[in-house]
Design a protein around this motif. Structure first.
Motif, PDB file in Angstrom:
ATOM      1  N   PRO A 176       0.869  -1.180  -0.044  1.00 36.38           N
ATOM      2  CA  PRO A 176       0.009  -0.049  -0.060  1.00 36.38           C
ATOM      3  C   PRO A 176       0.874   1.309  -0.031  1.00 36.38           C
ATOM      4  O   PRO A 176       2.070   1.246   0.297  1.00 36.38           O
ATOM      5  CB  PRO A 176      -0.764  -0.049   1.409  1.00 36.38           C
ATOM      6  N   ASP A 177       0.101   2.540  -0.467  1.00 35.04           N
ATOM      7  CA  ASP A 177       0.999   3.536  -0.201  1.00 35.04           C
ATOM      8  C   ASP A 177       0.719   4.074   1.347  1.00 35.04           C
ATOM      9  O   ASP A 177      -0.164   3.404   1.975  1.00 35.04           O
ATOM     10  CB  ASP A 177       0.139   4.771  -0.911  1.00 35.04           C
ATOM     11  N   MET A 178       1.996   4.990   1.576  1.00 37.38           N
ATOM     12  CA  MET A 178       1.788   5.207   3.088  1.00 37.38           C
ATOM     13  C   MET A 178       0.769   6.443   3.207  1.00 37.38           C
ATOM     14  O   MET A 178       1.024   7.638   2.448  1.00 37.38           O
ATOM     15  CB  MET A 178       3.134   5.679   3.569  1.00 37.38           C
ATOM     16  N   GLU A 179      -0.209   6.435   3.935  1.00 36.98           N
ATOM     17  CA  GLU A 179      -1.138   7.659   3.876  1.00 36.98           C
ATOM     18  C   GLU A 179      -0.616   8.522   4.574  1.00 36.98           C
ATOM     19  O   GLU A 179       0.199   8.568   5.434  1.00 36.98           O
ATOM     20  CB  GLU A 179      -2.545   6.910   4.811  1.00 36.98           C
ATOM     21  N   ARG A 180      -1.104   9.890   4.318  1.00 36.92           N
ATOM     22  CA  ARG A 180      -0.636  11.092   5.003  1.00 36.92           C
ATOM     23  C   ARG A 180      -0.738  10.943   6.599  1.00 36.92           C
ATOM     24  O   ARG A 180      -2.176  10.593   6.865  1.00 36.92           O
ATOM     25  CB  ARG A 180      -1.304  12.389   4.193  1.00 36.92           C
ATOM     26  N   GLY A 181      -0.026  11.480   7.385  1.00 36.06           N
ATOM     27  CA  GLY A 181      -0.354  11.315   8.840  1.00 36.06           C
ATOM     28  C   GLY A 181       0.214  10.036   9.601  1.00 36.06           C
ATOM     29  O   GLY A 181       0.079  10.016  10.789  1.00 36.06           O
ATOM     30  N   TYR A 182       0.338   8.944   8.518  1.00 39.57           N
ATOM     31  CA  TYR A 182       0.777   7.598   9.183  1.00 39.57           C
ATOM     32  C   TYR A 182       1.940   7.908  10.242  1.00 39.57           C
ATOM     33  O   TYR A 182       1.969   7.293  11.530  1.00 39.57           O
ATOM     34  CB  TYR A 182       1.109   6.764   8.153  1.00 39.57           C
ATOM     35  N   LEU A 183       3.004   8.489   9.819  1.00 45.93           N
ATOM     36  CA  LEU A 183       4.142   8.527  10.609  1.00 45.93           C
ATOM     37  C   LEU A 183       3.995   9.496  11.949  1.00 45.93           C
ATOM     38  O   LEU A 183       4.537   9.135  13.037  1.00 45.93           O
ATOM     39  CB  LEU A 183       5.525   9.091   9.853  1.00 45.93           C
ATOM     40  N   GLU A 184       3.117  10.524  11.759  1.00 44.90           N
ATOM     41  CA  GLU A 184       2.693  11.396  13.094  1.00 44.90           C
ATOM     42  C   GLU A 184       2.090  10.617  13.898  1.00 44.90           C
ATOM     43  O   GLU A 184       2.216  10.549  15.232  1.00 44.90           O
ATOM     44  CB  GLU A 184       2.021  12.441  12.459  1.00 44.90           C
ATOM     45  N   LYS A 185       1.167   9.444  13.382  1.00 44.81           N
ATOM     46  CA  LYS A 185       0.315   8.598  14.517  1.00 44.81           C
ATOM     47  C   LYS A 185       1.413   7.676  15.219  1.00 44.81           C
ATOM     48  O   LYS A 185       1.116   7.572  16.355  1.00 44.81           O
ATOM     49  CB  LYS A 185      -0.573   7.897  13.768  1.00 44.81           C
ATOM     50  N   LYS A 186       2.497   7.187  14.577  1.00 42.34           N
ATOM     51  CA  LYS A 186       3.221   6.481  15.021  1.00 42.34           C
ATOM     52  C   LYS A 186       4.469   7.071  16.091  1.00 42.34           C
ATOM     53  O   LYS A 186       4.552   6.332  17.058  1.00 42.34           O
ATOM     54  CB  LYS A 186       3.966   5.598  14.034  1.00 42.34           C
ATOM     55  N   LEU A 187       4.831   8.016  15.546  1.00 38.81           N
ATOM     56  CA  LEU A 187       6.104   8.685  16.080  1.00 38.81           C
ATOM     57  C   LEU A 187       5.692  10.134  16.581  1.00 38.81           C
ATOM     58  O   LEU A 187       6.659  10.503  17.393  1.00 38.81           O
ATOM     59  CB  LEU A 187       7.069   8.952  14.854  1.00 38.81           C
ATOM     60  N   GLY A 188       4.599  10.859  16.523  1.00 36.31           N
ATOM     61  CA  GLY A 188       4.478  12.047  16.924  1.00 36.31           C
ATOM     62  C   GLY A 188       5.036  12.939  15.653  1.00 36.31           C
ATOM     63  O   GLY A 188       5.700  12.375  14.741  1.00 36.31           O
ATOM     64  N   THR A 189       5.239  14.319  15.906  1.00 37.28           N
ATOM     65  CA  THR A 189       5.588  15.255  14.790  1.00 37.28           C
ATOM     66  C   THR A 189       7.132  15.389  15.097  1.00 37.28           C
ATOM     67  O   THR A 189       7.539  15.281  16.332  1.00 37.28           O
ATOM     68  CB  THR A 189       5.002  16.666  14.990  1.00 37.28           C
ATOM     69  N   ALA A 190       8.036  15.481  14.405  1.00 40.45           N
ATOM     70  CA  ALA A 190       9.320  15.391  14.257  1.00 40.45           C
ATOM     71  C   ALA A 190       9.894  16.687  14.947  1.00 40.45           C
ATOM     72  O   ALA A 190      10.791  16.726  15.873  1.00 40.45           O
ATOM     73  CB  ALA A 190      10.075  15.355  13.005  1.00 40.45           C
ATOM     74  N   GLY A 191       9.141  17.627  14.891  1.00 42.56           N
ATOM     75  CA  GLY A 191       9.564  19.025  15.656  1.00 42.56           C
ATOM     76  C   GLY A 191       9.171  19.040  16.959  1.00 42.56           C
ATOM     77  O   GLY A 191      10.172  19.439  17.797  1.00 42.56           O
ATOM     78  N   GLU A 192       8.380  17.958  17.581  1.00 45.26           N
ATOM     79  CA  GLU A 192       8.300  18.098  19.136  1.00 45.26           C
ATOM     80  C   GLU A 192       9.586  17.560  19.781  1.00 45.26           C
ATOM     81  O   GLU A 192       9.663  17.659  21.168  1.00 45.26           O
ATOM     82  CB  GLU A 192       7.195  17.288  19.364  1.00 45.26           C
TER      83      GLU A 192
END
Length: 299
Positions: A176-192
């Motif tokens: 599958p394609d990686m849906e937008r926001g998938y990594l944020e759900k898993k990891l949080g935002t990089a900036g935090e």
């Protein structure tokens, strides 16, 4: 005539198999340099991926000696260090390796699909995943299950556990394609996590765009074993997910200033062949970007 042709084909096949056996036992050390103004001081990392219980000398001593010779600031692992397939439960080879490395260097470990498969198939593996993870943690390894940890004040290292669908065999159904926001759900935002140089250990290189958009300055991946057989000008022939001549099989890639290094890995499993595709010990030199000041003359 056909007998001569068959003989030549047979001889070529034997030569290729002999070469493959040689390559599987002889890794190469290959380096990449990354310059960033986010780096406070120069560092050297080694990146290990896809060992799959392979050994270079007794107890992987040849591999350990090569790493000692590089004197890295840290060892980064991209996963698939054992084989968890058809019920294989051998975790001792990577444990012996990391026992030697963690005694001397900071080690940061991100999971691959073989580590995660032990959690997906608890009917087969029971608590083997926790046994493996906890043994590494006792050695001092930073085990990164969807987690970010700092290295000094200027580097952030994240490991992401990708869902099983992302490793789907393309022969049967396209991953599958990686849906937008998938990594944020898993990891949080990089900036935090701060403004440091962000290293992401993401086993599959298929989703470089998503990794870069998330904020990874450097993504370290493996999984594809260099494409098994590499043909000059064409690249790797076939991945473990049955993709053919995929550009992401191995190499150094760039997108809008973000980098991804894809290791050819250190071992094999189901497709037990390497041809023109030696195992790879990857070295990453992170360099502090020097500011250039123009001489303004007398004031």
């Amino acid at each position: 005539m056909w007998r001569e042709a068959a003989g030549l084909i047979g001889a070529a096949g034997c030569a290729c198999l002999a070469r493959s056996e040689y390559e599987k036992r002889h890794f190469s050390v290959e380096a990449a340099t990354i310059v960033s103004d986010k780096i406070a001081r120069d560092r050297t990392f080694v990146f290990l991926s896809d060992l799959h219980n392979n050994e270079f000398g007794s107890g992987n001593q040849k591999l350990v000696e090569a790493i000692h010779g590089l004197n890295p600031d840290a060892v980064l692992c991209g996963g698939d260090m054992m084989v968890s397939k058809k019920g294989s439960r051998d975790i001792q080879v990577p444990l012996r390796l990391f026992g030697q490395l963690a005694a001397r260097y900071p080690v940061f470990y991100g999971n691959g699909n073989h580590e995660n498969r032990m959690t997906w198939r608890r009917d087969i593996y029971g608590n083997l995943y926790e046994e493996y993870r906890d043994a590494l943690r006792k050695m001092g390894v930073s085990y990164l299950e969807d987690r970010t940890v700092p290295l000094g004040e200027d580097i952030l290292i994240t490991g992401v556990d990708l869902d099983g669908d992302f490793y789907r065999k393309a022969l049967y159904q396209k991953p599958p394609d990686m849906e937008r926001g998938y990594l944020e759900k898993k990891l949080g935002t990089a900036g935090e996590y701060g403004d440091g140089f962000r290293i992401l250990l993401a086993h599959s290189p298929l989703y470089f765009d998503a990794y870069a958009d998330w904020g990874a300055d450097l993504t370290l991946s493996g999984h594809f074993h260099g494409g098994t057989i590499r043909i000059p000008g064409l690249g790797g022939v076939m991945t473990p997910q049955y993709q053919f001549f995929l550009p992401w099989c191995a190499g150094d890639f760039e997108r809008n200033g973000k980098r991804m290094i894809v290791s050819r890995g250190l071992g094999t499993h189901s497709i037990n062949i390497r041809l023109n595709n030696r195992p790879q010990l990857a070295v990453i030199y992170l360099k502090k970007k020097q500011r250039v000041f123009e001489k303004a003359g007398n004031l």
